[in-house]
Design an enzyme around this catalytic site. Sequence first.
Site, PDB file in Angstrom:
ATOM      1  N   GLN A   3     -35.320 112.314  17.015  1.00 37.41           N
ATOM      2  CA  GLN A   3     -35.153 111.223  17.986  1.00 37.41           C
ATOM      3  C   GLN A   3     -35.011 109.860  17.294  1.00 37.41           C
ATOM      4  O   GLN A   3     -34.321 108.977  17.799  1.00 37.41           O
ATOM      5  CB  GLN A   3     -36.368 111.229  18.933  1.00 37.41           C
ATOM      6  CG  GLN A   3     -36.099 110.590  20.279  1.00 37.41           C
ATOM      7  CD  GLN A   3     -35.425 111.534  21.275  1.00 37.41           C
ATOM      8  OE1 GLN A   3     -35.777 112.693  21.375  1.00 37.41           O
ATOM      9  NE2 GLN A   3     -34.441 111.041  22.004  1.00 37.41           N
ATOM     10  N   LYS A  37     -41.838 111.770  20.832  1.00 39.77           N
ATOM     11  CA  LYS A  37     -41.663 112.985  21.644  1.00 39.77           C
ATOM     12  C   LYS A  37     -43.030 113.476  22.064  1.00 39.77           C
ATOM     13  O   LYS A  37     -44.017 113.260  21.361  1.00 39.77           O
ATOM     14  CB  LYS A  37     -40.974 114.075  20.817  1.00 39.77           C
ATOM     15  CG  LYS A  37     -40.317 115.153  21.651  1.00 39.77           C
ATOM     16  CD  LYS A  37     -38.931 114.729  22.082  1.00 39.77           C
ATOM     17  CE  LYS A  37     -38.319 115.691  23.069  1.00 39.77           C
ATOM     18  NZ  LYS A  37     -36.883 115.383  23.291  1.00 39.77           N
ATOM     19  N   ASP A  90     -37.370 116.614  29.234  1.00 37.21           N
ATOM     20  CA  ASP A  90     -36.847 117.534  28.215  1.00 37.21           C
ATOM     21  C   ASP A  90     -37.000 118.926  28.841  1.00 37.21           C
ATOM     22  O   ASP A  90     -37.162 119.028  30.065  1.00 37.21           O
ATOM     23  CB  ASP A  90     -37.612 117.398  26.887  1.00 37.21           C
ATOM     24  CG  ASP A  90     -36.901 118.082  25.721  1.00 37.21           C
ATOM     25  OD1 ASP A  90     -35.954 117.504  25.178  1.00 37.21           O
ATOM     26  OD2 ASP A  90     -37.263 119.225  25.369  1.00 37.21           O
ATOM     27  N   THR A 131     -26.787 113.477  29.792  1.00 32.10           N
ATOM     28  CA  THR A 131     -26.741 114.221  28.525  1.00 32.10           C
ATOM     29  C   THR A 131     -25.511 115.133  28.485  1.00 32.10           C
ATOM     30  O   THR A 131     -24.760 115.155  27.499  1.00 32.10           O
ATOM     31  CB  THR A 131     -28.028 115.032  28.306  1.00 32.10           C
ATOM     32  OG1 THR A 131     -29.146 114.186  28.535  1.00 32.10           O
ATOM     33  CG2 THR A 131     -28.089 115.588  26.897  1.00 32.10           C
TER      34      THR A 131
HETATM   35  P1  NDP Z   1     -34.027 122.553  30.996  1.00 31.94           P
HETATM   36  O1  NDP Z   1     -35.446 122.928  31.065  1.00 31.94           O
HETATM   37  O2  NDP Z   1     -33.382 121.874  32.151  1.00 31.94           O
HETATM   38  O3  NDP Z   1     -33.124 123.824  30.655  1.00 31.94           O
HETATM   39  C1  NDP Z   1     -33.336 124.565  29.487  1.00 31.94           C
HETATM   40  C2  NDP Z   1     -32.418 125.776  29.505  1.00 31.94           C
HETATM   41  O4  NDP Z   1     -32.517 126.445  28.264  1.00 31.94           O
HETATM   42  C3  NDP Z   1     -32.790 126.793  30.560  1.00 31.94           C
HETATM   43  O5  NDP Z   1     -31.641 127.481  30.966  1.00 31.94           O
HETATM   44  C4  NDP Z   1     -33.743 127.704  29.812  1.00 31.94           C
HETATM   45  O6  NDP Z   1     -33.853 128.997  30.375  1.00 31.94           O
HETATM   46  C5  NDP Z   1     -33.120 127.728  28.446  1.00 31.94           C
HETATM   47  N1  NDP Z   1     -34.185 127.909  27.437  1.00 31.94           N
HETATM   48  C6  NDP Z   1     -35.231 127.092  27.209  1.00 31.94           C
HETATM   49  N2  NDP Z   1     -36.021 127.553  26.237  1.00 31.94           N
HETATM   50  C7  NDP Z   1     -35.478 128.703  25.857  1.00 31.94           C
HETATM   51  C8  NDP Z   1     -35.835 129.644  24.896  1.00 31.94           C
HETATM   52  N3  NDP Z   1     -36.930 129.505  24.113  1.00 31.94           N
HETATM   53  N4  NDP Z   1     -35.022 130.709  24.740  1.00 31.94           N
HETATM   54  C9  NDP Z   1     -33.915 130.859  25.525  1.00 31.94           C
HETATM   55  N5  NDP Z   1     -33.524 129.983  26.457  1.00 31.94           N
HETATM   56  C10 NDP Z   1     -34.295 128.928  26.629  1.00 31.94           C
HETATM   57  O7  NDP Z   1     -33.889 121.651  29.689  1.00 31.94           O
HETATM   58  P2  NDP Z   1     -32.718 120.664  29.267  1.00 31.94           P
HETATM   59  O8  NDP Z   1     -31.420 121.152  29.771  1.00 31.94           O
HETATM   60  O9  NDP Z   1     -33.163 119.293  29.603  1.00 31.94           O
HETATM   61  O10 NDP Z   1     -32.785 120.794  27.683  1.00 31.94           O
HETATM   62  C11 NDP Z   1     -31.959 121.713  26.955  1.00 31.94           C
HETATM   63  C12 NDP Z   1     -31.872 121.258  25.511  1.00 31.94           C
HETATM   64  O11 NDP Z   1     -31.273 119.951  25.456  1.00 31.94           O
HETATM   65  C13 NDP Z   1     -33.193 121.103  24.749  1.00 31.94           C
HETATM   66  O12 NDP Z   1     -32.982 121.401  23.390  1.00 31.94           O
HETATM   67  C14 NDP Z   1     -33.515 119.622  24.898  1.00 31.94           C
HETATM   68  O13 NDP Z   1     -34.372 119.176  23.881  1.00 31.94           O
HETATM   69  C15 NDP Z   1     -32.120 119.040  24.751  1.00 31.94           C
HETATM   70  N6  NDP Z   1     -31.904 117.708  25.276  1.00 31.94           N
HETATM   71  C16 NDP Z   1     -32.223 117.368  26.567  1.00 31.94           C
HETATM   72  C17 NDP Z   1     -31.957 116.091  27.030  1.00 31.94           C
HETATM   73  C18 NDP Z   1     -32.225 115.696  28.451  1.00 31.94           C
HETATM   74  O14 NDP Z   1     -31.898 114.557  28.806  1.00 31.94           O
HETATM   75  N7  NDP Z   1     -32.765 116.560  29.299  1.00 31.94           N
HETATM   76  C19 NDP Z   1     -31.389 115.054  26.169  1.00 31.94           C
HETATM   77  C20 NDP Z   1     -31.029 115.521  24.845  1.00 31.94           C
HETATM   78  C21 NDP Z   1     -31.301 116.793  24.440  1.00 31.94           C
HETATM   79  P3  NDP Z   1     -35.116 129.342  31.305  1.00 31.94           P
HETATM   80  O15 NDP Z   1     -34.910 128.533  32.558  1.00 31.94           O
HETATM   81  O16 NDP Z   1     -35.039 130.802  31.503  1.00 31.94           O
HETATM   82  O17 NDP Z   1     -36.324 128.914  30.535  1.00 31.94           O
HETATM   83  O1  2IT Z   2     -33.947 114.913  23.403  1.00 29.04           O
HETATM   84  C1  2IT Z   2     -33.726 113.891  24.088  1.00 29.04           C
HETATM   85  O2  2IT Z   2     -33.033 112.961  23.658  1.00 29.04           O
HETATM   86  C2  2IT Z   2     -34.291 113.828  25.440  1.00 29.04           C
HETATM   87  N1  2IT Z   2     -34.934 114.782  25.862  1.00 29.04           N
HETATM   88  C3  2IT Z   2     -34.109 112.591  26.277  1.00 29.04           C
HETATM   89  C4  2IT Z   2     -35.096 111.530  25.884  1.00 29.04           C
HETATM   90  C5  2IT Z   2     -35.107 110.304  26.761  1.00 29.04           C
HETATM   91  O3  2IT Z   2     -35.976 109.455  26.486  1.00 29.04           O
HETATM   92  O4  2IT Z   2     -34.310 110.176  27.686  1.00 29.04           O
END
Ligand code: NDP
Ligand code: 2IT
Length: 448
Positions: A111, A126, A166, A209
Amino acid sequence: MSYVDEVLAKVKEKNASEPEFLQAVEEVLDSLRPVIEANEEEYKKQALLERLCEPERQIKFRVPWVDDNGQVQVNTGYRVQFNSAIGPYKGGIRLHPSVYIGIIKFLGFEQIFKNSLTGLAIGGGKGGSDFDPKGKSDMEIMRFCQSFMTELFRHIGADTDVPAGDIGTGGREIGYMFGQYKRLRNSFEGVLTGKGLAFGGSLARTEATGYGLLYLTNEMLKTNGIDIAGKTICVSGAGNVAIYAIQKAQQLGAKVVTCSDSTGWIYDKEGIDVDLLKEIKEVKRARLDAYAAARPSAEYHDKKAEGSNVWDIKCDIALPCATQNELGIDDAKTLVANGVTAIAEGANMPTTLEATEYFQKNGVLFAPGKAANAGGVATSALEMSQNSERLSWSFEEVDQKLEQIMVNIFRNLDAAAKKYGFEGNYVVGANIAGFEKVAEAMLAEGIV
Ligand code: NDP
Ligand code: 2IT
């Protein structure tokens, strides 16, 4: 031994039980070699890299809560305030059973550079907990979030540390955490981002994102003479990032044929129906087999039973949007054999180091997560700006700013890669471009 190798050895010794943190540090420090070598004496004397790899503060706390049966449950909460050289700590909160200090440290470390790349004044942090939101009732989620905030509130603030969503933390959880913070502090402030629109949230933060990932991917492709329209894309994940990545990819004229969750994945030869996916994941909070049951063109695959995943499907572009290390060397070999031309990471560190190198060696364009998924935190910073001026911008205004930020990020990392003789290596470019501002601020602020 070079200064970078010396620090890498120390970090490995000190954090031996945190493989994800070591993986993130190794990738960054390795990329920084050309910059460090040019300033080795000064950086070493200032212990710049040692300071960069040691969080400013780590908070670990008990989170007790009562489930619907009256049983007391206990989880562990974390907040790692990694680096505040260029702004207040900023980063999401992950709620997932796999969370331990090594996961939060790797995410907090990434981050720092991601937030710097946005060009906005936000430092790196985080947080999270090993709490598993799956199968919990709304009231259980609320009681957990309130208990989590009952400790966290004393460590955060609009100018100190601003958490967000997240994995496992979305609008519902942020709402409950915000309510508890406001109650404890008796203060209505922009202490969290990703808030509901009725209480200080920003339009387009939900989409940011995923949309940002496509804006950066599109810029990378254009720069390399490739048109995204008509391309076939494989996405993994079915959460916040994946859903809006799929939506924007389709708006840009590409065809997205896969998505996945932790139990299985979908191949939809007609292209993913985003409205149906949103209904299943955002409203019903159901599993992906419900998608296949409702859509004749889709096949559902059970990950464990078949040992397969979305990377087995032939595509031009792959967007891993689920979780860390979900794309390994065997997947990379399959994707390359199937003629993939570009990878852009929506998730944080979804590609292993070995797979990343394999892509680069085979001429695949590779955009690392700290650049490609920075649109989420960038729009969080835009939410902070709106909260400070007590105004709300239109969707179009936020979306345009987001697109410009993502285009700028790509141009900056492309330029940094060229400047140091690594043209086309966007991993090196992103790490160097992110590092430069943080290093300058740390040196100017003295030994703190
Ligand atoms: P969500 O919780 O909305 O979705 C996560 C997705 O990934 C779900 O489909 C989930 O499946 C799957 N998943 C999670 N953990 C696992 C695992 N251990 N093995 C397999 N599948 C898994 O999270 P986000 O979409 O917000 O986040 C997804 C990724 O993006 C993460 O790496 C996060 O750090 C990153 N990210 C998020 C941001 C944001 O603004 N939200 C910004 C930047 C990065 P299930 O529902 O079955 O658990
Ligand atoms: O991994 C990421 O950049 C996030 N989960 C979003 C963080 C934020 O402060 O919006």
